[in-house]
Scaffold this active site. Sequence first.
Site: not given
Lengths: 156, 496
Positions: A66-68
Site C-alpha cells: 500500500p502506498h500513496g
Amino acid sequence: MKISDILQDEFVSTKLQGKTKEEVLNSVIDLLKGSKKIKDLDKVREAIFEREKIMSTGVGKGFAIPHGKTDAVSDIVAAFAVTSEPVDFQSLDGEPVRLLFLLVGRDNMVGPHIKLLSRISRLMNKDEFRKKLLTAKSSSEIVQFFKDEEISYFDI
Amino acid sequence: MHSIPAIPIEYLLLVGSILVLLSIIIAKVSDSLGLPMLLLFIAIGMLAGSEGIGGIYFDNARAAQSIGIVALIFILFAGGFDTKWSSVRPVVWQAVGLSTLGVFLTALSVGIFTSYLFGFSPLEGFLLGSVVSSTDAAAVFAVLRSRNISLKGNIRSLLELESGSNDPMAVFLTIGAIQLITANRTSPLGIVTQFILQMGIGVMFGLMTGHVMVLALNRLKIWFEGIYPVMVLAFVAFTYGAATLTGGSGFLAVYVAGLVAGNSEFVQKKSLLRFFDGFAWLSQIGMFLTLGLLVFPSQVMAVMGIGLLVSVFLMFVARPLGVFLTLSFSRNGWRDKAFVSWVGLRGAVPIVLAIFPLIAGLPGARMLFNLVFFIVLTSALLQGWSVPIVARLLKVDAPLEPKQRHPIEFAPTEGINADLVDFIVPYDSTVVGRSIVELGLPQDTLVVLIGRDDEYIVPSGGTILREGDTLLVLASAESLPEVRATLQNVKPHHMT
C-alpha cells in the site's frame, strides 16, 4: 535512497491485527502514529485508501505494498508488518496477504517514490526473503533482514 | 560627445563576462543579506567604473540608453509572459488606475514639491517627477517572487500588474515634459490626444502581435526546437519597433504581447518560459551594470541633500497620495493601500528615463540624472529591503508555502484530462515478459516512466515489462479501469 534508511524498528510489527483488508490497512497506517514526519495521519489514510481504489496493491505471492502521496508528510515514511493471519487483499493472484510494506511519499516527489516502490517490489519477489520475513520474531530482526538483503541484492 | 572608442571585441567580452559572473556570485550573497539584487548589480557597475577599482571609463549615454531600452523590452515581455491573467483580472481596473492616474499624481506632486522647495521651474520639476513616477517591474517582481514573502488576497497581483504596466505612462510623461521644455509646441490638449493614441496603438499592437505569435508558434511546424526562442525574440523586437514607429507605446505593446502569449496555449511553452526568465535576468544584470558604469558616484554624492529630501517625499507623500487617491473607490482596506504605497520601488526605468533629457541636451540634465540615480538607490535600499518587515507590520502577509523542486512534476492543467498514476506490475501478471505495445493500452494513456531496481527507464513501445516494475502512467480517469484490467490479467497456470 535505501529501504533500510527509511524503515525504523518502531514502525515495524510482527503481528499486525486485522481480519479484513480495511482493518489491516488501518492497523499498518496506525503504526506511523508516533512519526514526527507526519503532519496529519488522516490525510495519509485518505491517500492510501484512495490509491487502493485505483488498483489493489496486493501484487501477489502474499505481499502487498500500500502506498500513496500526500502533502501531509514532510518526508518519505515507511512501515512494515507481518499480519497475524492471512488476509484477503483482492490480490491479483488471489493469494491472501501476510506481508505489508507501507510507503507514504510527499506530493510531487514522484521520482524517489517510484524508485523505492520498484526496489521494494523487487526485493519482495524473492521466495526465500519472504520466508525469512515470515519467521522473524522481532521488529529489529526485520529491519536487519532488509539491511542484509539490500546489501546482497543491490550490492551497496 | 564621445564617440565609441575602438575597443577590441575580446576585451569587451572578457570584461563583460567577468562582470556578469561576479554579479551572479554576489547576488547569491545578497539573497542571504536580504538586499535587493539590483543594488548589488549597480554597485558592481560603479566599482568597475572609472571612479571605482575597475577604472573603466564609460560615459556614452546613448549606448546606455539603447542597452536600457532593449533590456526593458525583454524584462517587460518576460513579466507579462509569466503573469496569469486569471489572477490579475480581478485587479485590472485598480492596476490601470494606478498606472495612469496614480503615476500622474506622483509625478505632479513631486513636480510641485521640487519647484516650490528648490526653485526648479514647474516644467523641470514635472520632468523630474515624471522620470521617477513609475515603479519598477524588475524590482517589484524580484522582491515579491524571490524573497521570502507571501501576501494575502490580491495585493500581489495588483502590484505585479501595476509595475508591469506603469512604465509606458512614465515614458509618455517624460517625453511629453521634454517636448514642452524644448519646443514648447505641444498644447495640453495635444498631450491628451497623444496619450490616448500612444496607449491605444500600444495595446492594439500588443494584442495583435501576441495573437499572431501564438498562432505562428502553433501552426509553423518548426523542426528545430532551438528556433522557437529565436522566433519569439524577433516577435518581441518587432512589436516594440512597429508600435513605436507607428506612434504607439512600444513598452506597453510588448507587455501586452507578453500577457497574451503567456495566457495562451502553444507548443514549447515551458521551455520558452524558462528561456525568457533567463533572458530577463541577463537583461537586468546587463542593464544595471551599464547604469552603474555610466554614473559617477562623486557626482551623485554631490546631490545627496536634495536627493534625500525628494526621496523621502516620494516614499512618504507622493506615492501614498497617488495610491490612496486612485484606490479611494476600491474595496481594499487602508493596510493594503499603505502596503501598495510602500512597494513603490523605483528601479531601472527612472535611470533609463533620466538619460532622455541628457540626450535631448537639456540644461541641468546631468544634475537631474544624478538626482534620479540617488532617489532610485535610496528607494531600492530602504523600500526593497524592508518590504517583508512592512508586510508583517501591516499584517498583509500570509504564511509561506514550502517550495520544492522535484525530478518529475505533473500538475493537471486545463485541457489535459489526465493524471499520473503509479502501477506496480503484479508478480504473476500476464504482462510480464511482454512489450508495452503488446499490452494494447487505451489510446489516451502513456507509460511515462518505469522504475526498475534502482533505475529509471524511459520506456519505448518495445520495452519488455518485468515483475515488480513500477509504471508511471499518464491516463485519463475514464481509461484507468482499462489499464487496471490489462495489468491484472493473471497467468492462470501460475495460480497457487
